[in-house]
Design an enzyme around this catalytic site. Structure first.
Site, PDB file in Angstrom:
ATOM      1  N   ARG A  57       3.766  26.987  14.095  1.00 35.15           N
ATOM      2  CA  ARG A  57       4.311  25.732  13.541  1.00 35.15           C
ATOM      3  C   ARG A  57       5.183  25.977  12.321  1.00 35.15           C
ATOM      4  NH1 ARG A  57       0.091  20.916  13.121  1.00 35.15           N
ATOM      5  NH2 ARG A  57       2.038  19.846  12.620  1.00 35.15           N
ATOM      6  N   HIS A  88     -12.771 -12.674  -5.149  1.00 30.40           N
ATOM      7  CA  HIS A  88     -12.543 -11.501  -4.293  1.00 30.40           C
ATOM      8  C   HIS A  88     -13.829 -10.808  -3.837  1.00 30.40           C
ATOM      9  CE1 HIS A  88      -8.425 -12.096  -5.396  1.00 30.40           C
ATOM     10  NE2 HIS A  88      -8.603 -11.715  -6.643  1.00 30.40           N
ATOM     11  N   ARG A  97      -7.048  -6.966  -2.756  1.00 33.96           N
ATOM     12  CA  ARG A  97      -5.856  -6.928  -1.893  1.00 33.96           C
ATOM     13  C   ARG A  97      -6.193  -7.066  -0.407  1.00 33.96           C
ATOM     14  NH1 ARG A  97      -1.751  -2.403  -3.827  1.00 33.96           N
ATOM     15  NH2 ARG A  97      -0.459  -3.538  -2.341  1.00 33.96           N
ATOM     16  N   PRO A 155      -9.220   4.877  -2.698  1.00 34.29           N
ATOM     17  CA  PRO A 155     -10.365   5.808  -2.738  1.00 34.29           C
ATOM     18  C   PRO A 155     -10.157   6.942  -1.741  1.00 34.29           C
ATOM     19  CG  PRO A 155     -11.102   3.530  -2.466  1.00 34.29           C
ATOM     20  CD  PRO A 155      -9.627   3.534  -2.279  1.00 34.29           C
ATOM     21  N   GLU A 156     -10.382   8.152  -2.180  1.00 38.31           N
ATOM     22  CA  GLU A 156     -10.252   9.320  -1.318  1.00 38.31           C
ATOM     23  C   GLU A 156     -11.644   9.764  -0.864  1.00 38.31           C
ATOM     24  OE1 GLU A 156      -7.586  10.753  -0.159  1.00 38.31           O
ATOM     25  OE2 GLU A 156      -6.070   9.631  -1.255  1.00 38.31           O
TER      26      GLU A 156
END
Ligand SMILES: [Zn+2]
Length: 276
Positions: free
Chosen positions: A156, A95, A114, A2-3
């Site tokens: 940079r 789970h 997981r 998930p972002e």
């Protein structure tokens, strides 16, 4: 994984269902997440009131007032974590590791096949933890602007895309969102950060916000296992302009999209629309 847009979608879905509610009990069926769920969590949170659900980067922060004072339950969904909120909960599934019962009968379940997620308790009025300290500003914060980005890129040589994906510079810009933002700002991903003009940095700030806002609006997701707060599949995708489109024609100019690996990540761009 998930972002930021998915986590924000979850936050918006969950907060109205839990804020103001009192926790009756917490059951930890399997506390072996990325770090162990604190054994004291059930006793700490019994009788606590949830006052708000906030988000910092990809962490959900459940602000609560416990009998011992204020604190924050920090939750990260890891790779496969999801939260579901039930009024009439079905039987526990495999789970389903942690369960919160609220005073109106609502049940909140954390599911994580997981077990790379994290659930930690941060005591005190302001959440502080090594995981949170050192994070850059939120993309929608006023602090994230062209002037700020200039100070973080000046001199940079690192590719601008790598800088944009650095959580210490700004949080929540994952690979997909970085590629799409750079396309919209007409900046080539490999350009040394220090060589991107202030005007292009300003365009990039706008593009990052636009791309993330669109993804949040769509309840966006980059993970099949993502489930939103109502338990519905939340796999809505942005209409990608460059991400995952190597070799396909640019939607703007028709030039084949190129892919260049940067920092071990694929980085798609249009050589014509993103000249430098
Ligand atoms: Zn193009």
């Amino acid at each position: 994984m998930p972002e930021l847009p998915e986590v924000e979608t979850i936050r918006r879905g969950i907060e109205p269902r839990v804020a103001g509610r009192r926790i009756l009990s917490v059951r930890v069926y399997d506390g072996r997440l990325r770090w162990p769920v604190p054994l004291t969590l059930p006793s700490l949170l019994a009788d606590a009131r949830i006052v708000a659900v906030e988000r910092r980067s990809k962490y959900l922060l459940f602000r609560a007032i416990t009998t011992a004072g204020p604190g924050t339950l920090l939750l990260h969904l890891g790779m496969t974590g999801s939260l579901r909120v039930f009024t009439n909960a079905p039987a526990r599934r495999r789970h389903d590791h942690v369960e919160f019962s609220l005073d109106d009968g609502t049940l909140v379940r954390y599911h994580d096949p997981r077990r790379f997620g994290s659930m930690l308790w941060l005591p005190g009025p302001a959440p502080s933890h090594p995981l949170l300290d050192g994070l850059g500003p939120e993309p929608f914060d006023a602090a994230f602007d062209a002037g700020y980005l200039r100070t973080r890129t000046r001199g940079r040589r690192t590719a601008i895309k790598v800088v944009l994906m650095d959580n210490r510079v700004v949080v929540g810009v994952g690979n997909i969102y970085a590629a799409e933002s750079l396309f919209r700002a007409a900046v080539r991903p490999a350009t040394p950060a220090g060589r991107v003009s202030r005007a292009r940095l300003a365009a990039l700030v706008d593009a990052v916000r636009q791309v993330l806002a669109e993804a949040i609006e769509k309840g966006g997701s980059t993970l099949r296992d993502f489930v939103d707060a109502e338990g519905a599949a939340g796999h809505f995708q942005l209409d990608y302009r460059v991400y995952g489109r190597e070799g396909e024609p640019c939607r703007v100019c028709g030039t084949p999209i190129r892919n260049r690996r940067l920092g071990q990540r694929s980085s798609c761009y249009c050589p014509a629309c993103q000249p430098r």
